[in-house]
Every structure is written in C-alpha cells, then in structure tokens.
Design a protein around this motif. Structure first.
Motif, PDB file in Angstrom:
ATOM      1  N   TYR A  59       2.200 -83.230  68.424  1.00 57.60           N
ATOM      2  CA  TYR A  59       1.775 -82.191  67.475  1.00 57.60           C
ATOM      3  C   TYR A  59       1.574 -80.886  68.218  1.00 57.60           C
ATOM      4  CZ  TYR A  59      -1.058 -79.405  64.367  1.00 57.60           C
ATOM      5  OH  TYR A  59      -1.529 -78.378  63.609  1.00 57.60           O
ATOM      6  N   THR A  88      -1.147 -80.440  56.881  1.00 56.58           N
ATOM      7  CA  THR A  88      -1.236 -81.028  58.209  1.00 56.58           C
ATOM      8  C   THR A  88      -1.959 -82.375  58.163  1.00 56.58           C
ATOM      9  OG1 THR A  88      -1.418 -78.758  58.964  1.00 56.58           O
ATOM     10  CG2 THR A  88      -1.803 -80.465  60.579  1.00 56.58           C
ATOM     11  N   ASN A 118       0.974 -76.505  67.493  1.00 55.06           N
ATOM     12  CA  ASN A 118       0.818 -75.407  66.550  1.00 55.06           C
ATOM     13  C   ASN A 118       1.379 -74.118  67.158  1.00 55.06           C
ATOM     14  OD1 ASN A 118      -0.236 -73.162  65.113  1.00 55.06           O
ATOM     15  ND2 ASN A 118      -1.769 -74.504  64.225  1.00 55.06           N
ATOM     16  N   ASP A 131       3.527 -77.156  63.608  1.00 52.37           N
ATOM     17  CA  ASP A 131       2.760 -76.469  62.585  1.00 52.37           C
ATOM     18  C   ASP A 131       3.061 -74.979  62.651  1.00 52.37           C
ATOM     19  OD1 ASP A 131       1.011 -76.295  60.507  1.00 52.37           O
ATOM     20  OD2 ASP A 131      -0.605 -77.375  61.525  1.00 52.37           O
TER      21      ASP A 131
END
Length: 400
Positions: free
Chosen positions: A96, A71, A98, A153
């Motif tokens: 971004y 990451t 997750n 992610d």
DNA sequence: ATTCCACAGGAAACAGTGGTCC
DNA sequence: GGACCACTGTTTCCTGTGGAAT
C-alpha cells in the motif's frame, strides 16, 4: 481556586473521561462492518476474486470523494483474501502506498520496494535512475515469485508527478506482467478525482481501467449512522447528546459527505468536552470543535510556509485587495526591511497561485482595459490570525 | 478597427544538492 | 573521481488576453 494543572490531572485520574477508546475515532481504525458499502465491497471482492483461483485479476480503479471509505474497503477485502490464501502455495503480497505522502516519484517507488522487502543496500533512497529502481522491483517480484498487489492511493497525484517528469511509469506498471516470468502484479488505483482519467495516456487507461468502481458520497442520514456506531464504541453510553450528533452529521455530511471529517469532528468535540469537565458532548462543543479545526488548519498552513511566501502573505495583508504589481512592490519593500534578496515577479506570481490553492488568499482576475489585465488578491483569513502566527518568527517580528 | 496596457501563466533551462555506480 | 541521476527552487523567455482609449 485550584491549580489548573491539578484540576485536569484530578479529573483524568478520577476516571471521568467520557471517551473510552480514542483509537476508534481515528480514520485508520478498521470497523468490523463497513456501513452502507455492501455493494462496493461485493464489487471489489468480485474483481479480485481470481486471486483465489491463483490467477491474476484485472487491474482495478476505484473512485470516490475523500471520506467515502474507498481505502478502508479495498484494504479490508485484500486482507480477507490474504487470510484465505495464506496456507496455499500462492503467496500474495499487498503493497500500500499513498502518492500524496511521497513527494516524488522516486520516493513512491522506494516505498513500494521497501514493502516488498528490498533493503537499503539493494535499493538506495537516492542516486539511481527511475528505470533502474523499477527494474529492481520487478526483479524482486520475479525472483520470489510474488503475486503482488500494488494499492496506490491518490493515484491522480501520481499521474500528475508522472506527467511533470515525462516518465511513463504508470504505463510500465500496467504492463509489468509482460516482463515477469514468475509472479504477477495487479494494480489497484484509488482516486478522489473522477475526471483524472482524461489526463492519462490512452494506453494506460485501457489497461488500468479494466475494472472501475465508483463510491458515491454518503448522505447526512448515512453519516449519522456511521457516527452512531463509532460513538457507541468509543464514548461512554449517553454522553453524546442527540442534537450534537445531528449537528456533526449535518456539518460534515451536508458539505461533502465526508465521514472522516465527521468522525474527526466528534473526536475533537469529545476532547473539548472532557477538557471542560463536562459529562456530555453538546451542540456547543461541536460548534467549537468545528471552529477549532478550521483555525488549526489555517495556523499550521501559515506556519509551514517558507520565508518568501510569508513575506508575500504579509505584502497582501498590507495592501489588501490589490493587484499583483502592487503586491510585488510591497513585497520588494519588505525584502529590503528584512535584508533578503528579492525574487523575480514571475516567481511571485507563481507563489501567489500556490498560496491561493491553500485557500488562505483568494484571487480574482480583472481586466482594466488599457490598464491591462491583473489578478487582485485578498486574504480570506483575518489579519489578526496572520499577525499572531508570524509574531513568533524572528525575522518577521519587526514588520508584523 | 486598431492599439496597447499589465500582467497571467506555459515552457525550458539552469544551479545546486545529495546521492549511486563503475 | 568523473559520469550520471532525481529533484527543488528559481530565472529567462515567451505568447496570450479583454476591454478602455484612440
């Protein structure tokens, strides 16, 4: 003997702190140079290079175990590219997200939408159909002519969510460019699980895996270097003993090559040393820190369970090493004592496997011939730990 | 060779909650 | 205000399984 509160406050005030900069010891901290990851940095940059030439790069898949710096590298590359294109008329937008932090598919899409600048009125947090949310995100990109890079992610987790709900969001994400008139969308998937691709729809694999980069595990020597670098910046010179450093690298590196864990370990060790007003971090502190981190993990995971899970754990504790059937009977008794309706055996079996995943209990499948097949469970943590943690729970106090 | 135990664990359906949209 | 949606936690129903007992 002085008051313990005063003693600690005095120490803090007199500036005896051996950690100068705590932020450097958190994994969100981005170091200037990411050690041992030169070739990976090159590869990631290479594959995102088309952005500089104002065209859409290939989708990218990044693999690596936790704490291998995936990451960090991806974020660093993108932010550098962002700096360069800032002045051109080619706006790129980094998003971004997750998958593990968002519990649902909907939540993930909303978090992406928010980062693209969709307000609550345009994109409510619930109530819409998934396809509608997706449509609005694409419209936003289209309207503003954004060149969006979605970094997702733990994308393996998203794949799991998707397969459960039967929506082919991943497929739609990878093909979104066909629906965009202005702007573009690039997908960067990050995954801990090297085998996760096998579970995907082959159509998704072909477009998502246009480029692949694998981050190898760090070895102990590399972890040691990384630790040294951070220690130099975060701690007062010479306050971490060499053996302590070695042990830290060995503990974290030997097992998984996880740099994040190593950094965590040295941070907690440093804090322990400070608390004991020691001016150096010793091997003992590292050992203590390692144990403390383990115990904390157990305790927080025990505390976070809902009532019925706690009852199941207690049932296992009372009948340690016994079969599902016996655990279920014991659980039913406990339900009677606390005056709660019992759940079905099917649900309890499911709970047992869920709890097993967290590592608090371990199960072993046994075949007993005519006595059927069952799974025997036992606690992997001490029953004192369970008692200590559950004592605070009002409904459980009596049975503990 | 066949039977049969005591479950494991998958699939589907359901109830309830909290929301949007028209 | 009714149709619709996502999501969670649960129940119901079901098929599968390895080896002791027969």
């Amino acid at each position: 003997m002085s008051d313990p509160i005063d003693r600690l406050l005095d120490a803090a005030e007199s500036g005896k702190s051996i950690i100068q900069n705590r932020d450097i010891l958190h994994f969100t901290y981005m170091p200037d140079i990411i050690l041992h990851r030169n070739s990976e940095q090159e590869q990631v940059t290479q594959s995102l290079l088309p952005i500089l030439k104002q065209s859409r790069p290939s989708n990218l898949l990044v693999y690596g175990k936790p704490g291998t710096g995936k990451t960090l590298v991806v974020k660093k590359v993108i932010s550098k590219i962002q700096e360069r294109v800032e002045k051109s008329n080619f706006p790129i937008k980094l998003v971004y997200s997750n998958s593990k932090e968002e519990t649902t598919l909907y939540g993930l899409l909303v978090s992406i939408g928010r980062q693209l600048g969709l307000e609550k009125e345009e994109l409510p947090t619930t109530g819409l159909a998934i396809s509608e949310v997706f449509k609005r995100i694409l419209e936003k990109i289209d309207q503003n002519g954004l060149n969006a890079i979605f970094v997702i992610d733990e994308i393996d987790y998203l794949a799991q969510l998707v397969s459960k709900t039967g929506k082919d969001i991943l497929y739609q994400l990878t093909r979104a460019n066909e629906r965009l008139k202005n702007g573009s969308l690039t997908l960067v998937g990050i995954s801990n699980d090297l085998t996760f691709k096998e579970k995907l729809d082959p159509r998704v694999i072909s477009s998502l895996g246009e480029e692949e980069i694998v981050f190898t595990n760090y070895n102990v020597e590399q972890i040691k270097k990384i630790l040294e670098e951070r220690i130099n910046e975060a701690f007062i010179q010479g306050s971490v003993e060499e053996p302590a450093l070695n042990l830290c690298a060995a503990l974290a590196g030997g097992e998984h090559g996880d740099a994040r864990r190593a950094i965590d370990l040295i941070r907690v060790a440093g804090e322990l040393a400070e608390r004991q007003q020691s001016e150096i971090v010793t091997e003992g502190h590292v050992r203590e820190a390692s144990q403390k981190i383990e115990e904390n993990k157990e305790e927080t995971s025990l505390k976070s369970y809902p009532l019925h899970e706690k009852l199941v754990i207690l049932a296992i504790m009372k009948a340690n090493g016994s079969s599902t059937g016996e655990i279920y009977t014991s659980y039913k008794n406990l339900c009677k004592v606390v005056g709660k309706d019992e759940l079905t055996q099917r649900r309890i079996t499911q709970m047992l496997s869920e709890i097993e995943l967290s590592g608090i209990i371990s199960g072993r499948l046994v075949h007993q011939g005519i006595h059927g097949r069952t799974k025997k469970y036992k606690l992997t943590i001490s029953s004192e730990m369970v008692k200590k943690t559950f004592k605070d729970d009002l409904t459980l106090q009596d049975i503990v």
